[in-house]
Design a protein around this motif. Structure first.
Motif, PDB file in Angstrom:
ATOM      1  N   ASP A 187       0.875  -1.174   0.000  1.00 16.92           N
ATOM      2  CA  ASP A 187       0.000   0.000   0.000  1.00 16.92           C
ATOM      3  C   ASP A 187       0.913   1.224   0.000  1.00 16.92           C
ATOM      4  O   ASP A 187       1.756   1.368   0.889  1.00 16.92           O
TER       5      ASP A 187
ATOM      6  N   LEU B 132       1.092   2.103  -8.731  1.00 15.17           N
ATOM      7  CA  LEU B 132      -0.049   1.502  -9.420  1.00 15.17           C
ATOM      8  C   LEU B 132      -1.313   2.206  -8.930  1.00 15.17           C
ATOM      9  O   LEU B 132      -1.836   1.868  -7.867  1.00 15.17           O
ATOM     10  N   PRO B 133      -1.789   3.213  -9.670  1.00 15.17           N
ATOM     11  CA  PRO B 133      -3.002   3.914  -9.239  1.00 15.17           C
ATOM     12  C   PRO B 133      -4.194   2.969  -9.205  1.00 15.17           C
ATOM     13  O   PRO B 133      -4.277   2.030  -9.993  1.00 15.17           O
ATOM     14  N   ARG B 134      -5.092   3.222  -8.297  1.00 11.79           N
ATOM     15  CA  ARG B 134      -6.329   2.445  -8.200  1.00 11.79           C
ATOM     16  C   ARG B 134      -7.321   3.249  -7.364  1.00 11.79           C
ATOM     17  O   ARG B 134      -6.967   4.258  -6.767  1.00 11.79           O
ATOM     18  N   ARG B 135      -8.544   2.783  -7.318  1.00  7.62           N
ATOM     19  CA  ARG B 135      -9.542   3.421  -6.465  1.00  7.62           C
ATOM     20  C   ARG B 135      -9.105   3.201  -5.024  1.00  7.62           C
ATOM     21  O   ARG B 135      -8.747   2.094  -4.643  1.00  7.62           O
TER      22      ARG B 135
ATOM     23  N   PRO C 262      -3.278   4.100  -3.551  1.00  6.65           N
ATOM     24  CA  PRO C 262      -2.516   3.473  -4.634  1.00  6.65           C
ATOM     25  C   PRO C 262      -1.620   2.367  -4.085  1.00  6.65           C
ATOM     26  O   PRO C 262      -1.325   2.312  -2.890  1.00  6.65           O
TER      27      PRO C 262
ATOM     28  N   GLU D  25      -0.135  -3.089 -15.942  1.00 13.17           N
ATOM     29  CA  GLU D  25      -1.265  -3.198 -16.869  1.00 13.17           C
ATOM     30  C   GLU D  25      -2.181  -4.351 -16.475  1.00 13.17           C
ATOM     31  O   GLU D  25      -3.401  -4.223 -16.534  1.00 13.17           O
TER      32      GLU D  25
ATOM     33  N   ALA E  97      -2.560  -5.626 -13.483  1.00 12.07           N
ATOM     34  CA  ALA E  97      -3.224  -5.310 -12.217  1.00 12.07           C
ATOM     35  C   ALA E  97      -4.372  -4.333 -12.426  1.00 12.07           C
ATOM     36  O   ALA E  97      -5.392  -4.395 -11.755  1.00 12.07           O
ATOM     37  N   ALA E  98      -4.213  -3.408 -13.394  1.00 11.69           N
ATOM     38  CA  ALA E  98      -5.252  -2.410 -13.654  1.00 11.69           C
ATOM     39  C   ALA E  98      -6.402  -3.003 -14.443  1.00 11.69           C
ATOM     40  O   ALA E  98      -7.536  -2.540 -14.343  1.00 11.69           O
TER      41      ALA E  98
END
Length: 110
Positions: free
Chosen positions: A17, A74-77, A80, A106, A108-109
């Motif tokens: 995280d 790794l950006p995510r909701r 990140p 890629e 993971a997204a």
């Protein structure tokens, strides 16, 4: 992450995280302090924004005389993630490692 260890020169990989430094997984033997790396990425990202840089920090490469550490955001909701790879400098191809981290990101997204 184990597939990253198949890349020549990669000795360790971790997924954490990016805000808290909480480790979601780790493979290999590379020395990486997840919490410290998370703080470093946040610090550099903040300084880039203060300097006028646009967009988000994507990756960082820290190079020593014998080892390298690659940090890939790794950006995510929500918070990140941070993908980290420890490398033996004389055995690793940095461009190949960066490409493999991009492929992992890629996957993971998507």
């Amino acid at each position: 992450m184990r597939r990253l260890l198949e890349v020549p020169g990669v000795t360790g990989a971790a997924l954490v995280d990016a805000v808290t430094g909480l480790s979601y997984g780790r493979s290999g033997t590379g020395e990486m302090d997840a919490a410290e790396c998370s703080r470093l990425v946040a610090f550099v990202g903040d300084r880039l924004h203060l300097a006028g840089a646009q967009g988000e920090l994507e990756s960082m490469v820290i190079t020593g005389t014998r080892h390298q550490l690659v940090l890939r955001a790794l950006p995510r909701r929500g918070d990140p993630l941070l993908l980290m790879a420890a490398l033996e400098r004389d055995q690793a191809n940095l461009a190949l490692v960066l490409r493999q981290l991009d492929l992992y990101a890629e996957g993971a997204a998507g």
